[in-house]
Motif scaffolding. Structure first.
Motif, short mmCIF file in Angstrom:
data_model
loop_
_atom_site.label_atom_id
_atom_site.label_comp_id
_atom_site.label_asym_id
_atom_site.label_seq_id
_atom_site.Cartn_x
_atom_site.Cartn_y
_atom_site.Cartn_z
N LYS A 179 0.82 -1.21 0.00
CA LYS A 179 0.00 0.00 0.00
C LYS A 179 0.86 1.26 0.00
O LYS A 179 0.54 2.25 -0.65
N CYS A 180 1.94 1.23 0.76
CA CYS A 180 2.78 2.42 0.90
C CYS A 180 3.73 2.63 -0.28
O CYS A 180 3.92 3.76 -0.75
N PHE A 181 4.34 1.55 -0.76
CA PHE A 181 5.42 1.70 -1.74
C PHE A 181 5.16 0.97 -3.06
O PHE A 181 5.95 1.11 -3.98
N GLY A 182 4.08 0.19 -3.11
CA GLY A 182 3.85 -0.65 -4.28
C GLY A 182 3.61 0.13 -5.57
O GLY A 182 2.75 1.00 -5.63
N LYS A 183 4.38 -0.19 -6.60
CA LYS A 183 4.21 0.42 -7.92
C LYS A 183 4.22 -0.64 -9.03
O LYS A 183 3.41 -0.58 -9.94
N ARG A 184 5.13 -1.60 -8.93
CA ARG A 184 5.26 -2.59 -9.99
C ARG A 184 4.45 -3.84 -9.63
O ARG A 184 4.76 -4.54 -8.68
N LYS A 185 3.43 -4.12 -10.41
CA LYS A 185 2.54 -5.25 -10.15
C LYS A 185 3.20 -6.55 -10.59
O LYS A 185 3.87 -6.61 -11.62
N ILE A 186 2.98 -7.60 -9.81
CA ILE A 186 3.57 -8.89 -10.13
C ILE A 186 2.68 -9.68 -11.08
O ILE A 186 3.12 -10.16 -12.13
N THR A 187 1.42 -9.82 -10.71
CA THR A 187 0.46 -10.57 -11.52
C THR A 187 -0.80 -9.72 -11.69
O THR A 187 -1.81 -9.99 -11.02
N PRO A 188 -0.79 -8.73 -12.55
CA PRO A 188 -1.93 -7.82 -12.66
C PRO A 188 -3.23 -8.50 -13.07
O PRO A 188 -4.31 -8.06 -12.69
N ARG A 189 -3.15 -9.60 -13.82
CA ARG A 189 -4.37 -10.27 -14.26
C ARG A 189 -4.97 -11.16 -13.18
O ARG A 189 -6.17 -11.38 -13.16
N ILE A 190 -4.13 -11.68 -12.31
CA ILE A 190 -4.62 -12.57 -11.25
C ILE A 190 -4.92 -11.81 -9.97
O ILE A 190 -6.00 -11.95 -9.38
N SER A 191 -3.97 -11.01 -9.51
CA SER A 191 -4.13 -10.26 -8.28
C SER A 191 -3.50 -8.88 -8.45
O SER A 191 -2.29 -8.71 -8.21
N PRO A 192 -4.26 -7.89 -8.89
CA PRO A 192 -3.70 -6.56 -9.21
C PRO A 192 -3.05 -5.84 -8.04
O PRO A 192 -2.22 -4.96 -8.25
N ASN A 193 -3.42 -6.21 -6.81
CA ASN A 193 -2.89 -5.49 -5.65
C ASN A 193 -1.53 -5.99 -5.20
O ASN A 193 -0.90 -5.37 -4.34
N LYS A 194 -1.07 -7.10 -5.73
CA LYS A 194 0.23 -7.64 -5.33
C LYS A 194 1.35 -6.97 -6.13
O LYS A 194 1.31 -6.96 -7.36
N THR A 195 2.31 -6.44 -5.41
CA THR A 195 3.40 -5.71 -6.06
C THR A 195 4.75 -6.29 -5.66
O THR A 195 4.87 -7.00 -4.65
N VAL A 196 5.75 -5.96 -6.47
CA VAL A 196 7.12 -6.39 -6.18
C VAL A 196 7.59 -5.80 -4.85
O VAL A 196 8.21 -6.49 -4.02
N GLU A 197 7.26 -4.53 -4.62
CA GLU A 197 7.67 -3.86 -3.38
C GLU A 197 7.02 -4.51 -2.16
O GLU A 197 7.65 -4.67 -1.10
N GLY A 198 5.75 -4.89 -2.30
CA GLY A 198 5.06 -5.55 -1.21
C GLY A 198 5.66 -6.90 -0.88
O GLY A 198 5.83 -7.26 0.28
N LEU A 199 6.01 -7.65 -1.94
CA LEU A 199 6.62 -8.97 -1.73
C LEU A 199 7.98 -8.83 -1.06
O LEU A 199 8.28 -9.55 -0.10
#
Length: 290
Positions: A179-199
């Motif tokens: 939420k704070c730093f996420g910009k690059r999505k990992i799997t936009p078609r499956i789960s748009p809210n998951k980002t590289v920064e979050g992982l």
């Protein structure tokens, strides 16, 4: 007349500007608007878990109930509306957790897949039933297996707490850093809210927490072991979350249910444990108990 138009235009600009500001402010503050609801749900989850860990019989009963509820959500997700399918699988959950309570875990590891195959052939829903049983009964059943390990007093409970706390905090860490730093999505078609920064944030913070908790719940072990467990739990939990997200995306739904306010259904909260529970059970026997 020109002055009147100018004043109206000025007022209109002020109004639209105010609306735009409020919209932007609402958007920014809405990013964490569900946090209070999530916290209240977490308090209830922790209370239920604390009661379930009082006695091994309560632990098995708790996870057996969660398995049945998760199986019901999964069948609804796969649009299986015939309750007879669910009822035919419930005895398997009872057998699974009775075996974990009595210590006959290996026997059930053979019976569970066989039972699932026979039920799949009977109901002609092989993929759905086998997957549902593996996810909700076999995989989550390892949580009760872990709790039943008692080479030393309370060892199983400590190991279970180590796994549950790290897994759930990993979800929190990934959510907040995303939420704070996420910009690059990992799997936009499956789960748009998951980002590289979050992982990455989840892995780093979960690994740090594993080092701190490991000294209390799994004492006298190498710091390298704690680091490895933190990384494995974080990455495997992410994969479980992604798998359930794929099933939800395929079914065209946002959540697996509405049981837990702010979180969705039971599978939305337990998804990270699907893959890590059996793996952690294996790691206990290979790296921790010897």
């Amino acid at each position: 007349m020109h002055q009147y138009r100018a004043e109206n235009q000025k007022d209109f600009s002020a109004i639209t500007g105010g609306i735009t500001y409020m919209a932007v402010r609402e958007k920014n503050t809405g990013k964490f608007s569900d946090v209070p609801i999530r916290i209240r749900s977490w308090i209830i989850i922790i209370a239920v878990l604390a009661i379930g860990l009082i006695h091994p019989a309560l632990t098995c009963l708790l996870f057996a109930t969660l398995s049945c509820m998760g199986l019901k959500e999964y069948l609804a997700l796969e649009k299986v509306k015939d309750n007879k399918v669910l009822y035919s699988l419930l005895p398997l959950s009872v057998f699974q957790y009775a075996a974990s309570y009595t210590g006959c875990c290996l026997l059930l590891l053979c019976i569970t897949p066989l039972y699932a195959l026979l039920a799949g052939l009977w109901w002609r829903k092989m993929r759905i039933i086998v997957t549902g049983v593996i996810i909700n009964i076999l995989a989550l059943g390892h949580l009760a297996f872990i709790a039943s390990l008692n080479p030393t007093p309370m060892a199983g409970t400590k190991l279970l707490l180590f796994l549950l706390i790290l897994t759930e905090w990993n979800d929190v860490f990934q959510y907040l850093t995303g939420k704070c730093f996420g910009k690059r999505k990992i799997t936009p078609r499956i789960s748009p809210n998951k980002t590289v920064e979050g992982l990455i944030g989840g892995v780093l913070l979960t690994t740090a927490l594993a080092c701190g908790m490991g000294t209390f719940l799994i004492p006298d072990r190498s710091i390298v072991l704690y680091l490895c467990l933190g990384v494995v739990i974080s990455l495997t939990g992410f994969c479980g979350d992604l798998f359930i997200s794929y099933l939800k995306r395929k079914a065209g739904v946002k959540d697996t249910g509405t049981l837990i306010p702010g979180h969705g259904g039971l599978l939305d909260r337990m998804d990270s444990l699907i893959f890590i529970s059996p793996l952690f059970y294996v790691l206990i026997h290979t790296l921790i108990l010897p």
